[in-house]
Design an enzyme around this catalytic site. Sequence first.
Site, mmCIF file in Angstrom:
data_model
loop_
_atom_site.group_PDB
_atom_site.id
_atom_site.type_symbol
_atom_site.label_atom_id
_atom_site.label_comp_id
_atom_site.label_asym_id
_atom_site.label_seq_id
_atom_site.Cartn_x
_atom_site.Cartn_y
_atom_site.Cartn_z
ATOM 1 N N GLN A 71 -5.653 -3.719 1.993
ATOM 2 C CA GLN A 71 -6.963 -3.615 1.354
ATOM 3 C C GLN A 71 -7.866 -4.739 1.857
ATOM 4 O O GLN A 71 -7.421 -5.867 2.026
ATOM 5 C CB GLN A 71 -6.816 -3.711 -0.169
ATOM 6 C CG GLN A 71 -6.029 -2.582 -0.800
ATOM 7 C CD GLN A 71 -6.826 -1.289 -0.925
ATOM 8 O OE1 GLN A 71 -7.984 -1.213 -0.539
ATOM 9 N NE2 GLN A 71 -6.197 -0.263 -1.463
ATOM 10 N N TYR A 100 4.413 5.254 -0.349
ATOM 11 C CA TYR A 100 3.345 4.854 0.557
ATOM 12 C C TYR A 100 3.083 3.359 0.343
ATOM 13 O O TYR A 100 1.953 2.914 0.198
ATOM 14 C CB TYR A 100 2.061 5.666 0.321
ATOM 15 C CG TYR A 100 2.281 7.162 0.253
ATOM 16 C CD1 TYR A 100 2.309 7.942 1.412
ATOM 17 C CD2 TYR A 100 2.448 7.811 -0.964
ATOM 18 C CE1 TYR A 100 2.496 9.313 1.350
ATOM 19 C CE2 TYR A 100 2.644 9.178 -1.044
ATOM 20 C CZ TYR A 100 2.671 9.927 0.111
ATOM 21 O OH TYR A 100 2.857 11.288 0.060
ATOM 22 N N GLU A 121 7.801 3.866 3.003
ATOM 23 C CA GLU A 121 6.629 3.821 3.893
ATOM 24 C C GLU A 121 7.024 4.378 5.250
ATOM 25 O O GLU A 121 8.122 4.116 5.743
ATOM 26 C CB GLU A 121 6.151 2.368 4.039
ATOM 27 C CG GLU A 121 5.157 2.106 5.123
ATOM 28 C CD GLU A 121 3.859 2.890 4.946
ATOM 29 O OE1 GLU A 121 3.396 3.466 5.946
ATOM 30 O OE2 GLU A 121 3.316 2.930 3.820
ATOM 31 N N ASP A 169 0.372 5.568 -3.828
ATOM 32 C CA ASP A 169 -0.922 5.155 -3.280
ATOM 33 C C ASP A 169 -1.055 5.826 -1.918
ATOM 34 O O ASP A 169 -0.971 5.168 -0.873
ATOM 35 C CB ASP A 169 -0.982 3.626 -3.177
ATOM 36 C CG ASP A 169 -2.340 3.128 -2.709
ATOM 37 O OD1 ASP A 169 -3.280 3.942 -2.612
ATOM 38 O OD2 ASP A 169 -2.459 1.920 -2.427
ATOM 39 N N CYS A 196 -7.718 7.047 -3.256
ATOM 40 C CA CYS A 196 -8.992 6.772 -2.577
ATOM 41 C C CYS A 196 -9.752 8.074 -2.315
ATOM 42 O O CYS A 196 -10.771 8.062 -1.636
ATOM 43 C CB CYS A 196 -8.734 6.025 -1.268
ATOM 44 S SG CYS A 196 -7.738 6.940 -0.104
#
Length: 203
Positions: A71, A100, A121, A169, A196
């Site tokens: 981020q 994730y 991941e 996420d 998002c």
Amino acid sequence: VVTSDKIPKLDMLINHILKTNPRVKSIVLNLNTRKDNVILGDRVITVHGADSLIDTLGPFQFHVSPLSFYQVNPIQTVVLYEKAVEFAALAGNETVYDLYCGIGTISLFLARQAKQVIGVEVVDEAVQSARKNADLNGIENTEFHTGLAEEVVPRLYQQGKKADVVVVDPPRKGCDTTLLETMVKMQPERIVYVSCNPSTLAR
């Protein structure tokens, strides 16, 4: 991001970047010769500085490598992650899946209040960073797996590793259908979905 590792006057370019912005710590070329809409390629060439950076988020330090998702707003990131932890409502005896998970940022925030956090991941470099980040911060109740969440999670579930809480996420395309079905089968107490993209969240 470049399409060739043969860049004319690269030294001049590096010197110009460093002269105009002395705060630059590293300059890394990412080689991408693909003809699709994927931005980053697999090959990374460090032409100045370190191969990775250390950054601080809240009480943690994170080893960030070039192919890692991270981020960009550290102040709001801490707010977001603390909100995810709040919604997870952990009592300290839960097994939490962080899907994730990237370099383990949310994982480490969760690990303070969980029995165990299992991160998944697809980018192996990010998983290596996640393991380093757990070590860097003295966190011992995490484990990280490389692979597609929709493949790794069903396998872990079949091995008897059930999640009490799942945190996801995902990228803009959202969670894979197989993953969502496995999450339903696991029947966790809670699912915390960080998004998002409101349309994929709605689906």
